[in-house]
Design a protein around this motif. Structure first.
Motif, PDB file in Angstrom:
ATOM      1  N   MET A   1       0.840  -1.192   0.000  1.00 58.13           N
ATOM      2  CA  MET A   1       0.000   0.000   0.000  1.00 58.13           C
ATOM      3  C   MET A   1       0.877   1.245   0.000  1.00 58.13           C
ATOM      4  N   ASP A   2       0.632   2.127  -0.922  1.00 59.14           N
ATOM      5  CA  ASP A   2       1.327   3.403  -0.988  1.00 59.14           C
ATOM      6  C   ASP A   2       0.574   4.374  -0.070  1.00 59.14           C
ATOM      7  N   THR A   3       1.075   4.543   1.155  1.00 56.94           N
ATOM      8  CA  THR A   3       0.346   5.332   2.152  1.00 56.94           C
ATOM      9  C   THR A   3       0.222   6.800   1.753  1.00 56.94           C
ATOM     10  N   HIS A   4       1.226   7.318   1.058  1.00 59.03           N
ATOM     11  CA  HIS A   4       1.146   8.718   0.621  1.00 59.03           C
ATOM     12  C   HIS A   4       0.021   8.897  -0.405  1.00 59.03           C
ATOM     13  N   GLU A   5      -0.079   7.953  -1.338  1.00 57.77           N
ATOM     14  CA  GLU A   5      -1.145   8.000  -2.342  1.00 57.77           C
ATOM     15  C   GLU A   5      -2.506   7.839  -1.675  1.00 57.77           C
ATOM     16  N   VAL A   6      -2.592   6.925  -0.707  1.00 56.52           N
ATOM     17  CA  VAL A   6      -3.847   6.711   0.023  1.00 56.52           C
ATOM     18  C   VAL A   6      -4.266   7.985   0.747  1.00 56.52           C
ATOM     19  N   ALA A   7      -3.312   8.655   1.394  1.00 58.37           N
ATOM     20  CA  ALA A   7      -3.617   9.888   2.121  1.00 58.37           C
ATOM     21  C   ALA A   7      -4.127  10.969   1.178  1.00 58.37           C
TER      22      ALA A   7
END
Length: 469
Positions: free
Chosen positions: A1-7
């Motif tokens: 999971m790309d947390t920056h993209e999710v945020a």
């Protein structure tokens, strides 16, 4: 999971940075206070990678990520919406205030009680586990009750309930905006050695003092809840009022002095006795329902508890449970709540076996395990409410389990723990275990029999089609 993209996706789908008033997180969820929830695209948020569900409750919009993942997402999300990571502690206070403003008065009252009692739960749980251990020692004659070790452990087990007003006084004053140490002093006054300790003394008669024509019964408030809650609420109001009129130069001397004196008189002359009557009335009424309605009450409460959770009102039950523990030495409500919680896990398991949606399958197993450990939000909001009928199946399982634990008179020695952890404080672990199985199996079978119709957009094939496009 790309947390920056999710945020970044979350900020957009939540209606933009300016729509997020405040943000924090717990062990599994982002907790957000939103300006206008109609601007949220909830369906799209639930489709984001890593999201296990989203729901609005207790004045907050909450997004389930799970343990570990939520911390990583929050660290990326917080700067995007202007939440300072270095000021987490202060921001959590403002976050709580912001959330309360979004609640209705009853939910706000329930949240206040929860904020008071949740910090105290570890002390009550520790005492409850010790009581359970001592009960086993006495029942199976593992140790002589007159032995030094047994006597010392007995002291350890009862201490939290004896000083419960002091613990509540500190926590309540903090929540009500008063000085927490003055709250602890008020709790100390109400448990002073000069007052007869009613803890374990059923037939003892207190003396009465004459105070300008008023009879003051010298009976302590060890193990009580409502008297100290009411008294500290008044104390906090009085303290704030005094600070407005007393000059700053003598505030440190006069405000605590006058607060303790006035509140002490109020506690012993008026609020304490009235609070005791109110607490006894609540306990008597509950005992009457428990004795007369019995399994029917367990069936109704076990079936409705998860629906009550949706409103956030269940937070107010901690005070009632603590009162029961102090008055009758056991908590018969917690086993009922536990049945409702584990039933949500049973229904989530049914969804896992029946659904064709791969993402839902991935969510269902950890959500079920979480429910078995007493944390139901992932199962309720991430799985069962999504299809509705599994939630009804969980209510059926909770009702069956609730009826059984009431029939077998299962009680707990504490508050706060449900699911598997509650075995540590259950007075009858065997019947609690049987109720556990009934609730899970009942919910599992009921959810499968009720069935549900999955929306076309949530099928695995459709998900693959969207991904390809």
């Amino acid at each position: 999971m790309d947390t920056h993209e999710v945020a970044q996706q979350l900020v957009t789908l939540l209606g933009g940075k300016n729509n997020v008033i405040s943000a924090t997180h717990c062990a599994t969820r982002l907790r957000l206070v939103i300006e206008d929830e109609s601007r949220i695209n909830k369906e799209a948020i639930e489709e984001i990678e890593g999201v296990k569900g989203a729901f609005s409750s207790s004045g907050q919009f909450q997004i389930i990520f799970g343990t570990g993942a939520v911390n990583k997402v929050y660290s990326e999300f917080a700067p995007l919406v202007g939440v300072s990571m270095e000021e987490d502690k202060s921001s959590n206070v403002s976050h709580g205030d912001a959330a309360k403003k979004k609640m209705n008065p009853f939910a706000r009252f329930a949240r206040t009680l929860s904020n008071i009692f949740v910090p105290i739960i570890p002390a009550i749980v520790a005492s409850g586990m010790l009581m359970g251990l001592l009960g086993l020692m006495r029942t199976y004659e593992w140790m002589d009750p007159e032995s030094t070790l047994f006597v010392m452990l007995d002291m350890f087990s009862s201490a939290a309930f004896i000083i419960l007003p002091i613990l509540i006084g500190y926590s309540a004053a903090k929540e009500f905006g008063g000085n927490p140490y003055l709250g602890a002093v008020i709790g100390g006054i109400m448990t002073h050695p000069a007052l007869l300790n009613p803890w374990g003394l059923a037939d003892a008669q207190p003396s009465t003092l004459d105070f300008f024509g008023f009879g003051v019964e010298m009976l302590g408030y060890q193990g009580t809840v409502i008297p100290v809650l009411l008294t500290v609420y008044i104390m906090a109001k009085l303290e704030r009022a005094l600070r407005k009129v007393i000059p700053n130069v003598v505030d440190l001397l006069l405000t605590p002095f006058l607060t303790v004196i006035f509140t002490g008189f109020i506690a012993l002359l008026v609020v304490g006795p009235l609070g005791r009557i109110l607490g006894d009335g609540i306990t008597t009424a509950l005992n009457l329902v428990y004795d007369i309605a019995g399994p029917i009450a367990g069936f109704i409460f076990g079936g409705l508890y998860s629906t009550i959770v949706l409103t956030g009102v269940h937070h107010s039950f901690h005070a009632i449970e603590a009162e029961l523990l102090a008055k009758i030495g056991g908590n018969y409500l917690l086993p009922i709540w536990a049945m409702a919680n584990v039933a949500q896990g049973g229904a989530a398991l049914a969804v896992f076996f029946k659904t064709k949606n791969q993402k839902t399958k991935e969510i269902a197993i950890p959500a079920a395990v979480s429910a078995f450990l007493g944390i139901t939000e992932p199962a309720i909001f991430g799985v069962n409410l999504r299809y509705r009928r599994p939630f009804i199946g969980a209510a059926i399982g909770g009702a069956l389990g609730g009826a059984y634990v009431v029939t077998s008179q299962v009680m707990a020695n504490g508050i706060g723990l449900t699911g598997i952890p509650m075995f540590a404080i259950a007075q009858d672990p065997i019947n609690y275990g049987i109720g556990f199985i009934i609730a899970v199996a009942g919910a599992f079978i009921a959810a499968l029999l009720l069935g549900w119709k999955e929306e076309k957009k949530e099928t695995a094939n459709d998900g693959a089609t969207r991904q390809a496009s």
